[in-house]
Write an enzyme that holds these catalytic residues in place. Structure first.
Site, PDB file in Angstrom:
ATOM      1  N   ARG A 170     -33.494  15.961  19.145  1.00 35.60           N
ATOM      2  CA  ARG A 170     -32.427  14.690  17.896  1.00 35.60           C
ATOM      3  C   ARG A 170     -32.996  13.121  17.990  1.00 35.60           C
ATOM      4  O   ARG A 170     -33.705  12.783  18.858  1.00 35.60           O
ATOM      5  CB  ARG A 170     -31.660  14.143  19.542  1.00 35.60           C
ATOM      6  CG  ARG A 170     -30.284  15.561  19.259  1.00 35.60           C
ATOM      7  CD  ARG A 170     -29.364  14.960  18.255  1.00 35.60           C
ATOM      8  NE  ARG A 170     -28.630  16.544  18.448  1.00 35.60           N
ATOM      9  CZ  ARG A 170     -28.885  17.427  17.299  1.00 35.60           C
ATOM     10  NH1 ARG A 170     -29.461  17.922  17.125  1.00 35.60           N
ATOM     11  NH2 ARG A 170     -26.962  18.469  18.093  1.00 35.60           N
ATOM     12  N   GLU A 184     -30.269  10.072   9.666  1.00 35.45           N
ATOM     13  CA  GLU A 184     -30.959  11.509   8.506  1.00 35.45           C
ATOM     14  C   GLU A 184     -29.810  11.942   7.176  1.00 35.45           C
ATOM     15  O   GLU A 184     -28.805  11.744   8.014  1.00 35.45           O
ATOM     16  CB  GLU A 184     -30.569  13.108   9.874  1.00 35.45           C
ATOM     17  CG  GLU A 184     -31.083  12.767  11.221  1.00 35.45           C
ATOM     18  CD  GLU A 184     -31.218  13.834  11.960  1.00 35.45           C
ATOM     19  OE1 GLU A 184     -30.101  14.801  11.931  1.00 35.45           O
ATOM     20  OE2 GLU A 184     -31.568  14.043  13.045  1.00 35.45           O
ATOM     21  N   HIS A 227     -34.201  17.886   9.461  1.00 33.63           N
ATOM     22  CA  HIS A 227     -33.385  19.060  11.519  1.00 33.63           C
ATOM     23  C   HIS A 227     -32.128  20.433  10.518  1.00 33.63           C
ATOM     24  O   HIS A 227     -31.634  20.822  10.727  1.00 33.63           O
ATOM     25  CB  HIS A 227     -31.651  17.726  11.217  1.00 33.63           C
ATOM     26  CG  HIS A 227     -30.623  18.506  12.720  1.00 33.63           C
ATOM     27  ND1 HIS A 227     -30.280  16.952  13.120  1.00 33.63           N
ATOM     28  CD2 HIS A 227     -30.878  18.866  13.119  1.00 33.63           C
ATOM     29  CE1 HIS A 227     -29.402  17.525  14.508  1.00 33.63           C
ATOM     30  NE2 HIS A 227     -29.873  19.152  13.984  1.00 33.63           N
TER      31      HIS A 227
END
Ligand code: NAI
Length: 328
Positions: A245, A274, A293
């Site tokens: 993360r 993100e 991601h």
């Protein structure tokens, strides 16, 4: 006739298997929230929800659909919240616990996908694959030796967290001839050995590993765990990889470590914001390989987690205990 059990999800993309399994159950009514609709509509639907399946990706979901105390106020019937992935950054687990609402996740459902991406990032950085591509595309290739990288066989890999994903990566790395060390304060040494890694302290992991890969959750203990001190304690020429993360590593400190030449490179799937903005100096750095991601976002990974989520909700609908309860 008794009231059907109401399962709510958003219209963010989910593999079709979720809806197929839900709608095949006689006692379930599936309702879908349009994330573009006004919040009053979300709340009208959520007020009926017994189960809420929510995206785990914090930058995809409107903040008003995060499971917060304020949202729970609107959901008098809610029995459980189901995270769409292994992480649960969009859910206030303590607030749910206080209201006796179960929180479940899909830990393990995308372990293969994430471990394979972590390996991909390690190889891309170590063998300078993306850098070579950029140099060739820019017609700037001089000699092959200018792009010489390192093998991973014989190197020491350090895993921070050895749960579902860390374990899968440990097995893959061992098969490639790597030595695997792991730091995981919530497991016994025996557990870690069974997962094909040598248990070590964080200090030893930092000092001894050629490559460090993060596989722990983001929480108050891990936020900024990888800061200037941790990067400074890593071996000169080491590689840093995170598919865990954003927020576990400090992006400015990582940039400084790469710029100084102390770290050789980084592979990053996760970001503080993100997707990362144009001002993020790690993007486009010659020694950084970036992904959006997408470690868990493979066709297989998405299918597995959607199926797992639906099956887990249906277990609860049928009065059985869920398999992956998140502890606060
Ligand atoms: P898991 O729950 O199976 O394993 C996490 C491990 O981290 C556990 O063994 C736990 O004891 C350990 N841990 C907890 N606190 C720690 C600490 N302070 N230091 C070291 N270890 C610690 O979870 P799983 O499925 O292996 O996923 C790991 C993480 O990967 C998730 O929390 C999620 O944030 C991230 N993830 C990222 C994806 C992506 O697409 N990039 C997709 C799926 C997960």
């Amino acid at each position: 006739m008794s009231e059907k059990v109401c399962v709510v999800r958003t219209n963010l993309w989910i593999d079709p298997v979720f809806d197929q399994l839900m709608t095949a159950h006689d006692n379930v009514e599936l309702k879908i929230i349009d994330v573009q609709a006004p919040p009053s509509e979300w709340h009208r639907t959520l007020s009926q929800a017994h189960y809420y399946h929510v995206s785990a990706a914090k930058d995809e979901l409107p903040k008003g659909l995060f499971v917060t105390e304020a949202l729970l106020e609107q959901c008098p019937k809610l029995q459980a919240v189901s995270s769409s992935g292994a992480g649960y950054d969009t859910i206030d687990v303590s607030a749910c616990k206080a209201r006796n609402i179960t929180v479940v996740n899909q830990a393990g459902g995308n372990a293969n996908s994430v471990a394979e991406m972590a390996l991909g990032l390690v190889l891309a950085v170590s063998r300078r694959i993306v850098e070579s591509d950029r140099v060739l595309v820019a017609q700037q290739a001089s000699s092959r030796e200018a792009l010489m990288g390192h093998e991973v066989a014989g190197k020491t890999l350090g895993l921070v967290g050895i749960g579902h994903i860390g374990t899968r990566f440990a097995h893959i790395a061992a098969a490639l001839g790597m030595k695997v060390l792991a730091y995981d304060p919530y497991l016994t040494d025996q557990d870690i050995l069974l997962r094909q890694a040598k248990p070590v302290s964080l200090a030893v992991l930092l000092a001894e590993c050629d490559i460090i890969s993060l596989h722990c959750p983001l929480n108050q203990d891990t936020r900024e765990l990888f800061n200037a001190d941790a990067f400074g304690a890593m071996k000169n020429g080491a590689i840093f990889v995170s598919t865990a993360r954003g927020g576990i590593h400090n992006e400015d400190d990582l940039y400084a470590s790469l710029q100084s030449g102390h770290l050789a490179g980084a592979g990053l799937d996760v970001w503080t914001q993100e997707p990362p903005g144009p001002d993020n100096r790690l993007l486009g750095h010659p020694n950084v390989v970036s992904t959006f991601h997408t470690a868990g976002v493979s066709h297989e990974g998405r299918h597995n987690v959607a199926k797992m989520a639906a099956q887990q909700i249906l277990l609860m609908v049928d009065g059985k205990p869920p398999l992956h309860v998140v502890q606060s």
